[in-house]
Design a protein around this motif. Structure first.
Motif, mmCIF file in Angstrom:
data_model
loop_
_atom_site.group_PDB
_atom_site.id
_atom_site.type_symbol
_atom_site.label_atom_id
_atom_site.label_comp_id
_atom_site.label_asym_id
_atom_site.label_seq_id
_atom_site.Cartn_x
_atom_site.Cartn_y
_atom_site.Cartn_z
ATOM 1 N N SER A 28 9.984 -2.263 -1.920
ATOM 2 C CA SER A 28 10.963 -2.578 -0.606
ATOM 3 C C SER A 28 12.129 -3.681 -0.920
ATOM 4 O O SER A 28 13.165 -3.338 -0.652
ATOM 5 C CB SER A 28 9.871 -3.038 0.274
ATOM 6 N N THR A 47 4.216 -2.288 -3.763
ATOM 7 C CA THR A 47 5.025 -1.642 -3.031
ATOM 8 C C THR A 47 6.005 -2.353 -2.305
ATOM 9 O O THR A 47 6.830 -2.148 -1.816
ATOM 10 C CB THR A 47 4.446 -0.389 -2.109
ATOM 11 N N ILE A 51 0.789 -1.178 0.142
ATOM 12 C CA ILE A 51 -0.021 0.064 0.024
ATOM 13 C C ILE A 51 0.581 1.225 -0.014
ATOM 14 O O ILE A 51 2.045 1.360 0.575
ATOM 15 C CB ILE A 51 -0.817 0.094 1.271
ATOM 16 N N LEU A 52 0.549 2.287 -0.914
ATOM 17 C CA LEU A 52 1.160 3.317 -0.591
ATOM 18 C C LEU A 52 0.880 4.022 0.695
ATOM 19 O O LEU A 52 0.026 4.059 1.054
ATOM 20 C CB LEU A 52 0.716 4.394 -1.790
ATOM 21 N N PHE A 53 2.000 4.602 1.117
ATOM 22 C CA PHE A 53 1.924 5.350 2.279
ATOM 23 C C PHE A 53 2.671 6.840 2.568
ATOM 24 O O PHE A 53 3.364 7.198 1.647
ATOM 25 C CB PHE A 53 2.743 4.486 3.428
ATOM 26 N N TRP A 54 2.079 7.597 3.256
ATOM 27 C CA TRP A 54 2.534 8.985 3.410
ATOM 28 C C TRP A 54 2.843 9.963 2.374
ATOM 29 O O TRP A 54 1.759 10.133 1.637
ATOM 30 C CB TRP A 54 3.676 8.765 4.508
ATOM 31 N N ASP A 55 3.952 10.407 2.057
ATOM 32 C CA ASP A 55 4.303 11.156 0.981
ATOM 33 C C ASP A 55 4.281 10.587 -0.523
ATOM 34 O O ASP A 55 4.638 11.121 -1.520
ATOM 35 C CB ASP A 55 5.826 11.986 1.306
ATOM 36 N N GLN A 56 4.152 9.206 -0.548
ATOM 37 C CA GLN A 56 4.312 8.581 -1.841
ATOM 38 C C GLN A 56 3.145 8.838 -2.642
ATOM 39 O O GLN A 56 3.322 9.231 -3.787
ATOM 40 C CB GLN A 56 4.310 6.887 -1.474
ATOM 41 N N TRP A 57 2.032 9.164 -1.998
ATOM 42 C CA TRP A 57 0.807 9.821 -2.804
ATOM 43 C C TRP A 57 1.260 11.356 -3.419
ATOM 44 O O TRP A 57 0.679 11.430 -4.608
ATOM 45 C CB TRP A 57 -0.309 10.107 -1.763
#
Length: 108
Positions: free
Chosen positions: A92, A88, A39-45
């Motif tokens: 990683s 994602t 899942i995309l998180f924090w500032d990746q959006w």
């Protein structure tokens, strides 16, 4: 006799360092495998929004995320995202491979 001891000591040190590196790399791989989420998180959006909008080429190269430009890194992100369908976890593992690649090149 002194040079044999030195060589044995040097070989032992290199073997211990290589063994510790392999063990720690394996442990980090296990942690990433166990804890990484898809899942995309924090500032990746925010900094991946040009890819969501379908921008390519110069627009991606000159995209500014914060105080720096993304540059060539955006093309690598676009390639990996396209190949893995935005997985994602694969991101990683790719980062993990980039971290350990210099160690692997050094020892092998």
């Amino acid at each position: 006799m002194g040079s044999t001891s030195f060589l044995r000591s040097r070989f032992t040190t290199a073997a211990l360092l290589a063994g510790a590196s392999v063990l720690l790399a394996g442990r980090l791989f296990a942690l990433v495998s166990q804890k990484a989420v898809n899942i995309l998180f924090w500032d990746q959006w925010g900094f991946l929004s040009p890819l969501f909008q379908g921008k390519t080429g110069w627009a991606l190269f000159t995209t500014q995320a914060g105080s720096h430009r993304m540059g060539v890194g955006f093309f690598l992100i676009q390639l990996l995202a396209g190949l893995t369908h935005w997985n994602t976890r694969a991101d990683s593992f790719a980062i993990l491979a980039l971290v350990f690649w210099p160690c692997w090149r050094r020892w092998f």
